[in-house]
Design an enzyme around this catalytic site. Sequence first.
Site, PDB file in Angstrom:
ATOM      1  N   LYS A  71       6.494 -62.860  -8.935  1.00 18.44           N
ATOM      2  CA  LYS A  71       7.499 -64.316  -9.159  1.00 18.44           C
ATOM      3  C   LYS A  71       6.777 -65.727  -9.290  1.00 18.44           C
ATOM      4  O   LYS A  71       6.623 -66.573  -8.324  1.00 18.44           O
ATOM      5  CB  LYS A  71       7.873 -64.694  -7.276  1.00 18.44           C
ATOM      6  CG  LYS A  71       8.644 -63.354  -6.519  1.00 18.44           C
ATOM      7  CD  LYS A  71       8.965 -64.129  -4.778  1.00 18.44           C
ATOM      8  CE  LYS A  71      10.244 -62.899  -4.772  1.00 18.44           C
ATOM      9  NZ  LYS A  71      11.376 -63.108  -5.092  1.00 18.44           N
ATOM     10  N   CYS A  72       5.853 -65.331 -10.303  1.00 16.52           N
ATOM     11  CA  CYS A  72       5.341 -66.657 -10.796  1.00 16.52           C
ATOM     12  C   CYS A  72       5.460 -66.489 -12.235  1.00 16.52           C
ATOM     13  O   CYS A  72       6.545 -65.710 -13.058  1.00 16.52           O
ATOM     14  CB  CYS A  72       3.763 -65.862 -11.031  1.00 16.52           C
ATOM     15  SG  CYS A  72       2.386 -66.020 -11.921  1.00 16.52           S
ATOM     16  N   GLY A  73       5.210 -68.254 -12.550  1.00 22.85           N
ATOM     17  CA  GLY A  73       6.016 -68.338 -14.219  1.00 22.85           C
ATOM     18  C   GLY A  73       5.398 -67.807 -15.219  1.00 22.85           C
ATOM     19  O   GLY A  73       6.032 -67.380 -16.145  1.00 22.85           O
ATOM     20  N   PHE A  74       3.912 -66.899 -14.888  1.00 17.17           N
ATOM     21  CA  PHE A  74       3.294 -66.011 -16.097  1.00 17.17           C
ATOM     22  C   PHE A  74       4.130 -64.574 -15.463  1.00 17.17           C
ATOM     23  O   PHE A  74       3.274 -63.665 -16.392  1.00 17.17           O
ATOM     24  CB  PHE A  74       1.845 -65.467 -15.460  1.00 17.17           C
ATOM     25  CG  PHE A  74       1.038 -67.160 -15.413  1.00 17.17           C
ATOM     26  CD1 PHE A  74       1.333 -67.336 -17.064  1.00 17.17           C
ATOM     27  CD2 PHE A  74       0.672 -68.049 -15.168  1.00 17.17           C
ATOM     28  CE1 PHE A  74       0.396 -68.994 -17.621  1.00 17.17           C
ATOM     29  CE2 PHE A  74      -0.296 -68.212 -15.521  1.00 17.17           C
ATOM     30  CZ  PHE A  74      -0.096 -69.568 -16.638  1.00 17.17           C
ATOM     31  N   THR A  75       5.128 -63.858 -15.156  1.00 17.37           N
ATOM     32  CA  THR A  75       5.321 -62.834 -14.614  1.00 17.37           C
ATOM     33  C   THR A  75       5.777 -61.867 -15.984  1.00 17.37           C
ATOM     34  O   THR A  75       5.740 -60.863 -15.725  1.00 17.37           O
ATOM     35  CB  THR A  75       6.648 -62.649 -13.535  1.00 17.37           C
ATOM     36  OG1 THR A  75       5.199 -63.317 -12.323  1.00 17.37           O
ATOM     37  CG2 THR A  75       7.478 -62.005 -13.159  1.00 17.37           C
TER      38      THR A  75
END
Length: 198
Positions: A71-75
């Site tokens: 659930k990360c912006g980098f996912t």
Amino acid sequence: MGDTAAEQRQSPEAAAEIVEAINARREKFSDAAAVDGTSAHRFVFEGLMAPVIPMAAFAGEVVLVVNTASKCGFTPQYSALQAIHEQYASEGFSVLGVPSNDFGGQEPGSADDIREFCELNYGVTFPLAAKTPVRGGEAHDFYKWARMSFGEAAAPQWNFHKILIDRSGVIIGAFPSGVKPDSDLIKEAIEAALATPA
């Protein structure tokens, strides 16, 4: 909506490919012998798709160890990780994903949640560790060793930090979250490591 990469990877053929890749790795992990010494190959992770992931199974390979989160912006980097895993696998390269909830609580799910998310959304076939602490006093011993042997650059500051390990188990590079897995910087480092014998 049309055919997205994720939708294509959910086809029966893609699902079978994922299972085959995971089973091949599971067999390799069960056959790995312990390695003494001070290299990365002495460490063992609990596995997400196999009971354990001994780093000894990667002896002779180049490995990019990445602490991941769903659930990360980098996912979306999962796509590029899978792409480089596929691109260089035949030359002796693997990605090792290490899901962690250490940053922003962005990996809150169960093992089943993480596995399903990675397989269905990104067609992940590279090995994944179980959810693992990667920073502070609770960090897995691999991450404590990485910081001691390579310095602060090897200590994750956020999700999708990357540590590159050569064929002999030595850290040769560390890349912060914002450096994409398929960037020239990382690909050139992988190719140089692959060109060097253990």
